[in-house]
Design a protein around this motif. Structure first.
Motif, PDB file in Angstrom:
ATOM      1  N   CYS A  44       0.856  -1.185   0.000  1.00  0.00           N
ATOM      2  CA  CYS A  44       0.000   0.000   0.000  1.00  0.00           C
ATOM      3  C   CYS A  44       0.899   1.244   0.000  1.00  0.00           C
ATOM      4  CB  CYS A  44      -0.888  -0.020   1.243  1.00  0.00           C
ATOM      5  SG  CYS A  44      -1.864   1.462   1.504  1.00  0.00           S
ATOM      6  N   PRO A  45       0.654   2.207  -0.879  1.00  0.00           N
ATOM      7  CA  PRO A  45       1.517   3.390  -0.926  1.00  0.00           C
ATOM      8  C   PRO A  45       1.376   4.306   0.295  1.00  0.00           C
ATOM      9  CG  PRO A  45      -0.286   3.599  -2.479  1.00  0.00           C
ATOM     10  CD  PRO A  45      -0.363   2.218  -1.922  1.00  0.00           C
ATOM     11  N   ILE A  46       0.337   4.136   1.084  1.00  0.00           N
ATOM     12  CA  ILE A  46       0.123   4.988   2.252  1.00  0.00           C
ATOM     13  C   ILE A  46       0.753   4.394   3.504  1.00  0.00           C
ATOM     14  CG2 ILE A  46      -1.617   6.069   3.753  1.00  0.00           C
ATOM     15  CD1 ILE A  46      -1.497   7.265   0.908  1.00  0.00           C
ATOM     16  N   CYS A  47       0.417   3.145   3.833  1.00  0.00           N
ATOM     17  CA  CYS A  47       0.875   2.563   5.109  1.00  0.00           C
ATOM     18  C   CYS A  47       1.871   1.413   4.947  1.00  0.00           C
ATOM     19  CB  CYS A  47      -0.318   2.091   5.916  1.00  0.00           C
ATOM     20  SG  CYS A  47      -1.124   0.640   5.198  1.00  0.00           S
ATOM     21  N   LYS A  48       2.084   0.975   3.719  1.00  0.00           N
ATOM     22  CA  LYS A  48       3.051  -0.099   3.399  1.00  0.00           C
ATOM     23  C   LYS A  48       2.591  -1.494   3.791  1.00  0.00           C
ATOM     24  CE  LYS A  48       5.721   3.120   1.901  1.00  0.00           C
ATOM     25  NZ  LYS A  48       5.208   3.769   0.751  1.00  0.00           N
ATOM     26  N   LYS A  49       1.329  -1.667   4.178  1.00  0.00           N
ATOM     27  CA  LYS A  49       0.786  -3.004   4.447  1.00  0.00           C
ATOM     28  C   LYS A  49       0.485  -3.680   3.107  1.00  0.00           C
ATOM     29  CE  LYS A  49      -1.427  -1.845   8.818  1.00  0.00           C
ATOM     30  NZ  LYS A  49      -2.717  -1.683   9.512  1.00  0.00           N
ATOM     31  N   PRO A  50       0.235  -4.988   3.108  1.00  0.00           N
ATOM     32  CA  PRO A  50      -0.115  -5.667   1.857  1.00  0.00           C
ATOM     33  C   PRO A  50      -1.404  -5.096   1.257  1.00  0.00           C
ATOM     34  CG  PRO A  50       0.433  -7.263   3.556  1.00  0.00           C
ATOM     35  CD  PRO A  50       0.362  -5.926   4.230  1.00  0.00           C
ATOM     36  N   THR A  65      -7.314  -2.013  -4.275  1.00  0.00           N
ATOM     37  CA  THR A  65      -6.060  -1.818  -5.011  1.00  0.00           C
ATOM     38  C   THR A  65      -5.983  -0.419  -5.574  1.00  0.00           C
ATOM     39  OG1 THR A  65      -5.890  -4.142  -5.532  1.00  0.00           O
ATOM     40  CG2 THR A  65      -4.715  -2.674  -6.971  1.00  0.00           C
ATOM     41  N   PRO A  66      -4.889   0.275  -5.423  1.00  0.00           N
ATOM     42  CA  PRO A  66      -3.581  -0.158  -4.916  1.00  0.00           C
ATOM     43  C   PRO A  66      -3.413  -0.003  -3.417  1.00  0.00           C
ATOM     44  CG  PRO A  66      -3.355   2.056  -5.722  1.00  0.00           C
ATOM     45  CD  PRO A  66      -4.797   1.645  -5.950  1.00  0.00           C
ATOM     46  N   PHE A  67      -4.491   0.229  -2.691  1.00  0.00           N
ATOM     47  CA  PHE A  67      -4.419   0.438  -1.250  1.00  0.00           C
ATOM     48  C   PHE A  67      -4.796  -0.836  -0.497  1.00  0.00           C
ATOM     49  CE2 PHE A  67      -5.623   4.330  -3.431  1.00  0.00           C
ATOM     50  CZ  PHE A  67      -4.505   5.098  -3.170  1.00  0.00           C
ATOM     51  N   CYS A  68      -4.626  -0.782   0.837  1.00  0.00           N
ATOM     52  CA  CYS A  68      -4.946  -1.947   1.653  1.00  0.00           C
ATOM     53  C   CYS A  68      -6.354  -1.858   2.233  1.00  0.00           C
ATOM     54  CB  CYS A  68      -3.934  -2.101   2.783  1.00  0.00           C
ATOM     55  SG  CYS A  68      -4.026  -0.778   4.001  1.00  0.00           S
ATOM     56  N   SER A  69      -6.908  -0.648   2.277  1.00  0.00           N
ATOM     57  CA  SER A  69      -8.212  -0.459   2.910  1.00  0.00           C
ATOM     58  C   SER A  69      -8.873   0.815   2.404  1.00  0.00           C
ATOM     59  CB  SER A  69      -8.040  -0.348   4.427  1.00  0.00           C
ATOM     60  OG  SER A  69      -7.312   0.832   4.737  1.00  0.00           O
ATOM     61  N   SER A  70     -10.135   0.981   2.759  1.00  0.00           N
ATOM     62  CA  SER A  70     -10.831   2.208   2.374  1.00  0.00           C
ATOM     63  C   SER A  70     -10.236   3.404   3.121  1.00  0.00           C
ATOM     64  CB  SER A  70     -12.334   2.092   2.653  1.00  0.00           C
ATOM     65  OG  SER A  70     -12.570   1.930   4.029  1.00  0.00           O
ATOM     66  N   ARG A  71      -9.720   3.173   4.306  1.00  0.00           N
ATOM     67  CA  ARG A  71      -9.097   4.266   5.072  1.00  0.00           C
ATOM     68  C   ARG A  71      -7.899   4.840   4.315  1.00  0.00           C
ATOM     69  NH1 ARG A  71      -4.895   4.733   8.858  1.00  0.00           N
ATOM     70  NH2 ARG A  71      -5.225   6.440  10.322  1.00  0.00           N
ATOM     71  N   CYS A  72      -7.019   3.992   3.832  1.00  0.00           N
ATOM     72  CA  CYS A  72      -5.856   4.471   3.087  1.00  0.00           C
ATOM     73  C   CYS A  72      -6.276   5.100   1.762  1.00  0.00           C
ATOM     74  CB  CYS A  72      -4.857   3.341   2.863  1.00  0.00           C
ATOM     75  SG  CYS A  72      -3.910   2.946   4.354  1.00  0.00           S
ATOM     76  N   ARG A  73      -7.265   4.526   1.117  1.00  0.00           N
ATOM     77  CA  ARG A  73      -7.779   5.099  -0.137  1.00  0.00           C
ATOM     78  C   ARG A  73      -8.301   6.513   0.118  1.00  0.00           C
ATOM     79  NH1 ARG A  73     -12.877   2.217  -2.082  1.00  0.00           N
ATOM     80  NH2 ARG A  73     -13.612   3.414  -0.309  1.00  0.00           N
ATOM     81  N   ASP A  74      -9.052   6.689   1.212  1.00  0.00           N
ATOM     82  CA  ASP A  74      -9.604   7.994   1.541  1.00  0.00           C
ATOM     83  C   ASP A  74      -8.522   8.987   1.957  1.00  0.00           C
ATOM     84  OD1 ASP A  74     -12.090   6.972   0.931  1.00  0.00           O
ATOM     85  OD2 ASP A  74     -12.705   6.719   3.030  1.00  0.00           O
ATOM     86  N   ARG A  75      -7.503   8.513   2.642  1.00  0.00           N
ATOM     87  CA  ARG A  75      -6.379   9.393   3.020  1.00  0.00           C
ATOM     88  C   ARG A  75      -5.673   9.904   1.771  1.00  0.00           C
ATOM     89  NH1 ARG A  75      -2.411   6.630   6.996  1.00  0.00           N
ATOM     90  NH2 ARG A  75      -1.314   8.570   6.574  1.00  0.00           N
ATOM     91  N   ASP A  76      -5.506   9.045   0.773  1.00  0.00           N
ATOM     92  CA  ASP A  76      -4.865   9.449  -0.472  1.00  0.00           C
ATOM     93  C   ASP A  76      -5.724  10.489  -1.198  1.00  0.00           C
ATOM     94  OD1 ASP A  76      -2.731   8.857  -2.603  1.00  0.00           O
ATOM     95  OD2 ASP A  76      -4.603   8.562  -3.700  1.00  0.00           O
ATOM     96  N   LEU A  77      -7.022  10.264  -1.263  1.00  0.00           N
ATOM     97  CA  LEU A  77      -7.925  11.211  -1.919  1.00  0.00           C
ATOM     98  C   LEU A  77      -7.895  12.566  -1.209  1.00  0.00           C
ATOM     99  CD1 LEU A  77     -10.015  11.684  -4.134  1.00  0.00           C
ATOM    100  CD2 LEU A  77     -11.747  10.810  -2.548  1.00  0.00           C
ATOM    101  N   ALA A  78      -7.855  12.551   0.111  1.00  0.00           N
ATOM    102  CA  ALA A  78      -7.785  13.802   0.871  1.00  0.00           C
ATOM    103  C   ALA A  78      -6.502  14.567   0.556  1.00  0.00           C
ATOM    104  CB  ALA A  78      -7.874  13.513   2.368  1.00  0.00           C
TER     105      ALA A  78
END
Length: 54
Positions: free
Chosen positions: A6-12, A18-31
């Protein structure tokens, strides 16, 4: 074959987010995009040039 983390937290990555690990990381990227945390390289556009394109 290894997959990139994951480009945000580095978890699988998750197939669902994809390409994130969760909706939280996806939303952090969008923010980051909404708050000008990321930028596409290039010359700044003059406001009058943007108005001409409309």
């Amino acid at each position: 074959m290894s997959t990139r983390p994951c480009p945000i937290c580095k978890k699988p990555r998750s197939e669902e987010f994809t390409p994130f690990c969760s909706s939280r990381c996806r939303d952090r990227d969008l923010a980051q995009w909404f708050n000008d945390g990321y930028a596409v390289p290039g010359e700044p556009a003059a406001p009058e040039d943007i108005a001409k394109e409309d």
